[in-house]
Design a protein around this motif. Structure first.
Motif, PDB file in Angstrom:
ATOM      1  N   SER A  86       0.919  -1.080  -0.070  1.00 45.69           N
ATOM      2  CA  SER A  86       0.083  -0.047   0.024  1.00 45.69           C
ATOM      3  C   SER A  86       0.848   1.293  -0.040  1.00 45.69           C
ATOM      4  O   SER A  86       1.568   1.533   1.068  1.00 45.69           O
ATOM      5  CB  SER A  86      -0.917  -0.150   1.293  1.00 45.69           C
ATOM      6  N   PRO A  87       0.796   1.959  -0.865  1.00 40.13           N
ATOM      7  CA  PRO A  87       1.528   3.535  -0.895  1.00 40.13           C
ATOM      8  C   PRO A  87       0.857   4.170   0.116  1.00 40.13           C
ATOM      9  O   PRO A  87       1.884   5.017   0.658  1.00 40.13           O
ATOM     10  CB  PRO A  87       0.949   3.945  -2.410  1.00 40.13           C
ATOM     11  N   TYR A  88      -0.326   4.143   0.673  1.00 40.16           N
ATOM     12  CA  TYR A  88      -0.614   5.001   1.756  1.00 40.16           C
ATOM     13  C   TYR A  88       0.005   4.661   2.868  1.00 40.16           C
ATOM     14  O   TYR A  88       0.510   5.674   3.679  1.00 40.16           O
ATOM     15  CB  TYR A  88      -2.198   4.879   1.790  1.00 40.16           C
ATOM     16  N   VAL A  89       0.083   3.180   3.117  1.00 33.32           N
ATOM     17  CA  VAL A  89       0.941   2.855   4.590  1.00 33.32           C
ATOM     18  C   VAL A  89       2.243   3.364   4.422  1.00 33.32           C
ATOM     19  O   VAL A  89       2.916   3.642   5.317  1.00 33.32           O
ATOM     20  CB  VAL A  89       0.836   1.341   4.647  1.00 33.32           C
ATOM     21  N   MET A  90       2.858   3.279   3.262  1.00 33.67           N
ATOM     22  CA  MET A  90       4.229   3.611   3.023  1.00 33.67           C
ATOM     23  C   MET A  90       4.592   5.122   3.252  1.00 33.67           C
ATOM     24  O   MET A  90       5.303   5.527   3.906  1.00 33.67           O
ATOM     25  CB  MET A  90       4.837   3.497   1.571  1.00 33.67           C
ATOM     26  N   ARG A  91       3.573   5.932   2.701  1.00 30.76           N
ATOM     27  CA  ARG A  91       3.640   7.377   3.116  1.00 30.76           C
ATOM     28  C   ARG A  91       3.570   7.725   4.426  1.00 30.76           C
ATOM     29  O   ARG A  91       4.139   8.565   5.295  1.00 30.76           O
ATOM     30  CB  ARG A  91       2.654   8.247   2.137  1.00 30.76           C
ATOM     31  N   ALA A  92       2.507   6.937   5.173  1.00 33.24           N
ATOM     32  CA  ALA A  92       2.225   7.103   6.549  1.00 33.24           C
ATOM     33  C   ALA A  92       3.588   7.040   7.557  1.00 33.24           C
ATOM     34  O   ALA A  92       3.722   7.615   8.460  1.00 33.24           O
ATOM     35  CB  ALA A  92       1.077   6.616   7.057  1.00 33.24           C
ATOM     36  N   ARG A  93       4.199   5.795   7.041  1.00 29.60           N
ATOM     37  CA  ARG A  93       5.309   5.318   7.885  1.00 29.60           C
ATOM     38  C   ARG A  93       6.158   6.458   7.692  1.00 29.60           C
ATOM     39  O   ARG A  93       7.181   6.749   8.804  1.00 29.60           O
ATOM     40  CB  ARG A  93       5.502   3.982   7.715  1.00 29.60           C
ATOM     41  N   HIS A  94       6.470   6.788   6.644  1.00 27.20           N
ATOM     42  CA  HIS A  94       7.462   7.835   6.337  1.00 27.20           C
ATOM     43  C   HIS A  94       7.299   9.108   7.063  1.00 27.20           C
ATOM     44  O   HIS A  94       8.184   9.769   7.748  1.00 27.20           O
ATOM     45  CB  HIS A  94       7.571   8.182   4.745  1.00 27.20           C
ATOM     46  N   GLY A 123      -3.545  12.156   2.467  1.00 25.76           N
ATOM     47  CA  GLY A 123      -4.299  12.422   1.872  1.00 25.76           C
ATOM     48  C   GLY A 123      -5.420  11.633   1.762  1.00 25.76           C
ATOM     49  O   GLY A 123      -6.344  11.535   0.584  1.00 25.76           O
ATOM     50  N   VAL A 124      -5.914  10.952   2.525  1.00 26.92           N
ATOM     51  CA  VAL A 124      -6.947   9.787   2.840  1.00 26.92           C
ATOM     52  C   VAL A 124      -7.697   9.959   4.020  1.00 26.92           C
ATOM     53  O   VAL A 124      -7.033  10.643   5.068  1.00 26.92           O
ATOM     54  CB  VAL A 124      -6.624   8.529   2.724  1.00 26.92           C
ATOM     55  N   SER A 157     -10.493   6.811   8.735  1.00 27.57           N
ATOM     56  CA  SER A 157     -10.929   5.474   8.544  1.00 27.57           C
ATOM     57  C   SER A 157     -10.078   4.616   7.453  1.00 27.57           C
ATOM     58  O   SER A 157      -9.959   3.770   7.633  1.00 27.57           O
ATOM     59  CB  SER A 157     -12.337   5.554   8.577  1.00 27.57           C
ATOM     60  N   SER A 158     -10.219   5.390   6.313  1.00 27.15           N
ATOM     61  CA  SER A 158      -9.582   4.521   5.361  1.00 27.15           C
ATOM     62  C   SER A 158      -7.963   4.182   5.567  1.00 27.15           C
ATOM     63  O   SER A 158      -7.558   2.899   5.398  1.00 27.15           O
ATOM     64  CB  SER A 158      -9.579   5.469   3.896  1.00 27.15           C
ATOM     65  N   LEU A 159      -7.110   5.136   6.287  1.00 27.07           N
ATOM     66  CA  LEU A 159      -6.036   4.780   6.355  1.00 27.07           C
ATOM     67  C   LEU A 159      -5.779   3.720   7.468  1.00 27.07           C
ATOM     68  O   LEU A 159      -4.881   2.605   7.605  1.00 27.07           O
ATOM     69  CB  LEU A 159      -5.191   5.876   7.168  1.00 27.07           C
ATOM     70  N   GLU A 160      -6.811   3.685   8.489  1.00 28.17           N
ATOM     71  CA  GLU A 160      -6.740   2.752   9.475  1.00 28.17           C
ATOM     72  C   GLU A 160      -7.240   1.371   8.929  1.00 28.17           C
ATOM     73  O   GLU A 160      -6.200   0.288   9.333  1.00 28.17           O
ATOM     74  CB  GLU A 160      -7.982   2.910  10.568  1.00 28.17           C
TER      75      GLU A 160
END
Length: 394
Positions: A282-290, A310-311, A314-317
């Motif tokens: 997931s690119p969202y998880v990568m950006r979040a951890r960054h 940018g989400v 609830s979606s990020l969770e």
């Protein structure tokens, strides 16, 4: 009647962690033996060669990575022990002088093996421009090529200076964006690794999901200058200093050591966040951890992480639970806990200060997190880890 102490010159540039730790090893040898030396060092611990050929002393230990030092001392009438880089080509070593070297192949191999262990299959090296003073860096390039083969990518970048800083950063950023990812990057020093890390942050490249970084030197000063903790290979520099002092001690008492060459291996790796690569889809998880790695200790909340990605929250969770099996809050907590554990082991600050610097709302809350996650208090954790380190060093 007791003998006068031998007068020994140490020619190093101790603005570098490498030189400082070699000097520390020399001091450790003197402290653990009955050797009596009067040490000559410049007040600012920088090597200055003017007049050294006329110095009225008994012996010299010097950094031969500096070609000016090597040239000046090549014909010294005093006993000299050289310290410096290892070389693949035997002609790289000085003639007739005992030489204690850091083992470049083993340094790079330790970093390379670590990047393989975290699941990476593409590798690059960030080095230094070719020059006589950077011969040791080119030796690390040779070691890298020997291990990785022709697929390994090497960038020497530009030398740092106020005038070249912006262009050096732009060039490095362009190179990083061009690399196939994920990729592991070995930097020839922690300083060069820090440049890579800064360029990744400026370019929005996730570390270590897209680019995992490991340096060489384990420089504590460099670690304090980064938003993401930097992994680094720990050189055997103190052992180099002890070995060089032992060789000179023998020479001063008539031993003929000739062109003895001793290669000292690295001590290990200080593995921190910059190289802890974990494959993610997931690119969202990568950006979040960054983002979390940079700002967790500043007290960020899940909503701020979601805004950065940018989400919706609830979606990020949902992405986190699917990819990692836990919440965004737990990831923030994990990073704060990792930072606190590192600081407790080094013992550089009181526990109350560590709680504040790691983003815990109170010392009591940090105690509660340690008890829940690790089954011990921060003090108990520090005592256990420091005790284990003492046993390992005996």
């Amino acid at each position: 009647m007791s003998r006068s102490p031998h007068r020994i010159a140490l020619l190093f540039n101790a603005n570098k962690i490498y030189d400082r730790e070699v000097i520390s090893g020399i001091g450790d040898y003197l402290g653990s033996t009955r050797v009596a030396w009067d040490l000559f060092l410049e007040e600012d611990f920088r090597a200055r060669l003017n007049g050294i050929e006329h110095w009225d002393g008994d012996g010299i230990i010097a950094d031969f990575d500096d070609p000016a030092v090597a040239e000046t001392l090549a014909k010294s009438p005093l006993p000299v022990v050289a310290v410096g880089s290892s070389y693949q080509d035997e002609h790289g070593y000085p003639d007739g002088i005992p030489y204690v070297a850091t083992d470049n192949l083993k340094l790079v191999k330790l970093a390379y093996d670590h990047l393989i262990d975290v699941g990476l299959t593409r590798f690059a090296m960030y080095s230094l421009p070719v020059s006589e003073t950077n011969r040791w860096a080119q030796q690390r390039e040779l070691a890298f090529t020997r291990l990785v083969g022709p697929s390994g990518m090497i960038n020497r970048g530009l030398a740092t200076s106020p005038l070249a800083w912006n262009s050096a950063s732009e060039q490095l950023g362009a190179w990083l964006r061009s690399l196939p990812k994920p990729v592991g990057i070995i930097a020839v020093t922690d300083a060069r690794a820090r440049h890579v890390l800064q360029a990744c942050l400026a370019a929005g490249i996730a570390v270590p999901e897209e680019v995992a970084i490991i340096g060489i030197d384990n420089d504590p000063l460099t670690r304090t200058l980064n938003r993401i903790p930097l992994s680094s290979v720990i050189q055997g520099t103190e052992e180099m200093g002890r070995t060089a002092a032992h060789l000179l001690h023998q020479m001063l008492h008539g031993a003929r050591v000739g062109a003895t060459r001793i290669l000292v291996p690295p001590v290990g790796i200080n593995v921190l966040a910059s190289s802890q690569h974990q494959p993610l889809s997931s690119p969202y998880v990568m950006r979040a951890r960054h983002y979390i790695r940079q700002y967790a200790c500043q007290g960020i909340k899940t909503e701020q992480v979601a805004d950065y990605v940018g989400v919706s929250r609830s979606s990020l969770e949902s992405y986190f639970r699917r990819e990692l099996g836990y919440t965004v809050h737990q990831e923030i907590l994990n990073f704060k806990l990792e930072k606190a554990r590192e600081m407790l082991v080094t013992g550089d600050a009181p526990t109350s200060d560590i709680a504040i610097r790691c983003g815990f709302t109170s010392l009591q809350y940090m105690h509660a997190v340690f008890k829940r996650e690790l089954g011990c208090t921060p003090r108990e954790y520090a005592e256990r880890e420091q005790g284990a380190a003492t046993v390992d060093n005996q």
